[in-house]
Design an enzyme around this catalytic site. Sequence first.
Site, short mmCIF file in Angstrom:
data_model
loop_
_atom_site.label_atom_id
_atom_site.label_comp_id
_atom_site.label_asym_id
_atom_site.label_seq_id
_atom_site.Cartn_x
_atom_site.Cartn_y
_atom_site.Cartn_z
CE1 TYR A 76 -2.99 -9.08 -8.29
CE2 TYR A 76 -4.49 -10.84 -7.36
CZ TYR A 76 -4.13 -10.07 -8.76
OH TYR A 76 -4.21 -10.99 -10.16
CD GLU A 83 0.59 -10.02 -9.41
OE1 GLU A 83 0.84 -9.04 -10.70
OE2 GLU A 83 0.73 -10.99 -9.30
#
Length: 157
Positions: free
Chosen positions: A87, A73
């Site tokens: 994110y 991520e």
Amino acid sequence: MAKWEGKVRSSLTKANAHQIWPFFIDFFNFHKWFPTLSTCYGVHGTNGQVGGTRYCAGFSLPNEADQVSWSKERLVAVDHEKMSMSYEMLDCNVGFDSYLSTIKVVCGDDDEGCVVEWSFVVNPVEGLRYEDLLHKYQTGLDQTCNKMEDALLQNPI
């Protein structure tokens, strides 16, 4: 096919937003707080800054029996003043595609307590119902916030 969009909220009464925000922006160490995340560490960039990329692993979503779930991520937005971060998931083995998530820590009245909001947008996940995914987010956020509050009560800032 329409994307799945969801938002869950958790209220904290024993900690304010300014105490909780640092836990979330510590992007490379989220395993300390999220109950089913056993591993989380930085693989690129600077912790808490846009572009910082982390690897996470645990048992948060079912795959094949006893298979560890993992994801990579990247932090794509940070607003310290508004205590908000977003994110995206770059890669994973849980079927998420085109995933974006935002976490906001919202001040309570008179700076007492706070609310944490966690929203997501993702393409539908094969083998998973939207309601089950939303429930997992709510449970995970509630447990995370409880763990953060407990840590602050044991070691006040």
